[in-house]
Design a protein around this motif. Structure first.
Motif, short mmCIF file in Angstrom:
data_model
loop_
_atom_site.label_atom_id
_atom_site.label_comp_id
_atom_site.label_asym_id
_atom_site.label_seq_id
_atom_site.Cartn_x
_atom_site.Cartn_y
_atom_site.Cartn_z
N VAL A 10 0.76 -1.12 0.00
CA VAL A 10 -0.02 0.06 0.18
C VAL A 10 0.89 1.37 -0.06
O VAL A 10 0.66 2.21 -0.53
N ALA A 11 1.89 1.08 0.74
CA ALA A 11 2.93 2.24 0.95
C ALA A 11 3.61 2.74 -0.61
O ALA A 11 4.04 4.00 -0.69
N VAL A 12 3.57 1.97 -1.50
CA VAL A 12 4.09 2.21 -2.79
C VAL A 12 3.33 2.92 -3.57
O VAL A 12 2.37 2.21 -4.09
N PRO A 13 3.52 4.09 -4.21
CA PRO A 13 2.67 4.74 -5.03
C PRO A 13 2.69 4.19 -6.51
O PRO A 13 3.97 3.59 -6.83
N PRO A 14 1.63 4.27 -7.22
CA PRO A 14 1.81 3.76 -8.60
C PRO A 14 2.60 4.72 -9.36
O PRO A 14 2.94 5.81 -9.35
N LYS A 15 3.46 3.68 -10.49
CA LYS A 15 4.25 4.22 -11.32
C LYS A 15 3.75 5.47 -12.12
O LYS A 15 4.50 6.59 -12.44
N ASP A 16 2.33 5.46 -12.32
CA ASP A 16 1.86 6.50 -13.32
C ASP A 16 1.14 7.63 -12.89
O ASP A 16 0.50 8.49 -13.25
N ALA A 17 1.33 7.39 -11.36
CA ALA A 17 0.68 8.66 -10.61
C ALA A 17 1.37 10.01 -10.56
O ALA A 17 2.87 10.14 -10.94
N LYS A 18 0.72 11.00 -10.91
CA LYS A 18 1.32 12.40 -11.07
C LYS A 18 1.76 13.02 -9.82
O LYS A 18 0.50 12.90 -8.66
N PRO A 19 2.60 13.78 -9.57
CA PRO A 19 3.07 14.31 -8.13
C PRO A 19 2.25 15.36 -8.11
O PRO A 19 1.56 16.19 -8.83
N ALA A 20 1.71 15.73 -6.80
CA ALA A 20 0.79 16.76 -6.49
C ALA A 20 1.53 17.97 -6.61
O ALA A 20 2.58 18.31 -6.65
N ALA A 21 0.46 18.91 -7.28
CA ALA A 21 1.07 20.35 -7.37
C ALA A 21 1.51 21.15 -6.08
O ALA A 21 0.45 21.12 -5.46
N LYS A 22 2.58 21.64 -6.18
CA LYS A 22 3.15 22.27 -4.70
C LYS A 22 2.92 23.78 -5.04
O LYS A 22 3.19 24.09 -6.15
N LYS A 23 2.50 24.64 -4.07
CA LYS A 23 2.37 25.84 -4.27
C LYS A 23 3.95 26.40 -3.95
O LYS A 23 4.71 26.04 -3.36
N PRO A 24 4.29 27.72 -4.73
CA PRO A 24 5.50 28.05 -4.84
C PRO A 24 5.49 28.89 -3.40
O PRO A 24 4.66 29.39 -2.83
N ARG A 25 6.77 28.93 -2.72
CA ARG A 25 7.18 29.46 -1.66
C ARG A 25 7.13 30.95 -1.80
O ARG A 25 7.61 31.46 -2.86
N LEU A 26 6.62 31.65 -1.01
CA LEU A 26 6.49 33.17 -0.99
C LEU A 26 7.49 33.90 -0.21
O LEU A 26 7.32 34.29 1.06
N ASP A 27 8.94 33.82 -0.56
CA ASP A 27 9.91 34.42 0.16
C ASP A 27 9.57 35.97 0.47
O ASP A 27 10.29 36.52 1.64
N CYS A 28 8.98 36.71 -0.46
CA CYS A 28 8.96 38.12 -0.34
C CYS A 28 8.00 38.16 0.94
O CYS A 28 8.20 39.15 1.80
N ILE A 29 7.27 37.33 1.33
CA ILE A 29 6.37 37.33 2.46
C ILE A 29 7.02 37.09 3.50
O ILE A 29 6.88 37.52 4.66
N ASP A 30 7.77 36.10 3.57
CA ASP A 30 8.69 35.60 4.82
C ASP A 30 9.80 36.84 5.19
O ASP A 30 9.86 37.43 6.20
N GLY A 31 10.02 37.82 4.06
CA GLY A 31 11.12 38.97 4.14
C GLY A 31 10.13 40.14 4.99
O GLY A 31 10.67 40.66 5.82
N CYS A 32 8.84 40.09 4.32
CA CYS A 32 8.19 41.26 5.12
C CYS A 32 7.79 40.95 6.55
O CYS A 32 7.85 41.68 7.31
N ARG A 33 7.51 39.57 7.05
CA ARG A 33 7.27 39.20 8.17
C ARG A 33 8.44 39.58 9.17
O ARG A 33 8.14 39.93 10.37
N PHE A 34 9.46 39.21 8.57
CA PHE A 34 10.92 39.45 9.25
C PHE A 34 10.91 40.95 9.60
O PHE A 34 11.35 41.21 10.82
N ALA A 35 10.80 41.73 8.50
CA ALA A 35 10.97 43.01 8.64
C ALA A 35 9.90 43.92 9.81
O ALA A 35 10.22 44.89 10.38
N LEU A 36 8.77 43.02 10.09
CA LEU A 36 7.78 43.46 11.11
C LEU A 36 8.35 42.91 12.32
O LEU A 36 8.25 43.45 13.50
N VAL A 37 8.97 41.79 12.51
CA VAL A 37 9.14 41.16 13.65
C VAL A 37 10.16 41.96 14.36
O VAL A 37 10.47 41.77 15.63
#
Length: 107
Positions: A10-37
């Motif tokens: 069960v743990a082995v994924p099928p070979k034809d399975a498509k990987p789930a789309a990942k959201k891009p990391r928003l580095d600019c948001i992390d920079g803004c949070r650091f600038a505020l903290v």
């Protein structure tokens, strides 16, 4: 013995399975949070490091920064709980709000 073999199968994924789309990391948001903290952290320590009333008034007005940090953190929380390209939420992430909250706080 049979249970172990079934679990591995069960743990082995099928070979034809498509990987789930990942959201891009928003580095600019992390920079803004650091600038505020960063000024908030400095202001917390400034109270113990100086007795100059003018400096304390300038450095300890972090209430606007805290509000900005919470707004951006709310956006990040919404961004991470929604599916890419969809307007709905992932039901498994919001099915138990208390568990989701504590996982976000402790992560």
């Amino acid at each position: 013995m049979q249970k172990d073999a079934d679990a591995k199968a069960v743990a082995v994924p099928p070979k034809d399975a498509k990987p789930a789309a990942k959201k891009p990391r928003l580095d600019c948001i992390d920079g803004c949070r650091f600038a505020l903290v960063f000024p908030i952290v400095v202001a917390h320590f400034a109270r113990f490091s100086t007795s100059n009333s003018t400096a304390l008034k300038l450095l300890t007005q972090e209430n606007v920064l805290v509000g900005g940090f919470f707004v951006i953190s709310g956006y990040v929380s919404a961004y991470t709980t929604t599916k890419l390209g969809a307007l709905g939420v992932e039901e498994k992430k919001v099915a138990n709000p208390e568990l989701f909250f504590w996982q976000r706080v402790m992560a």
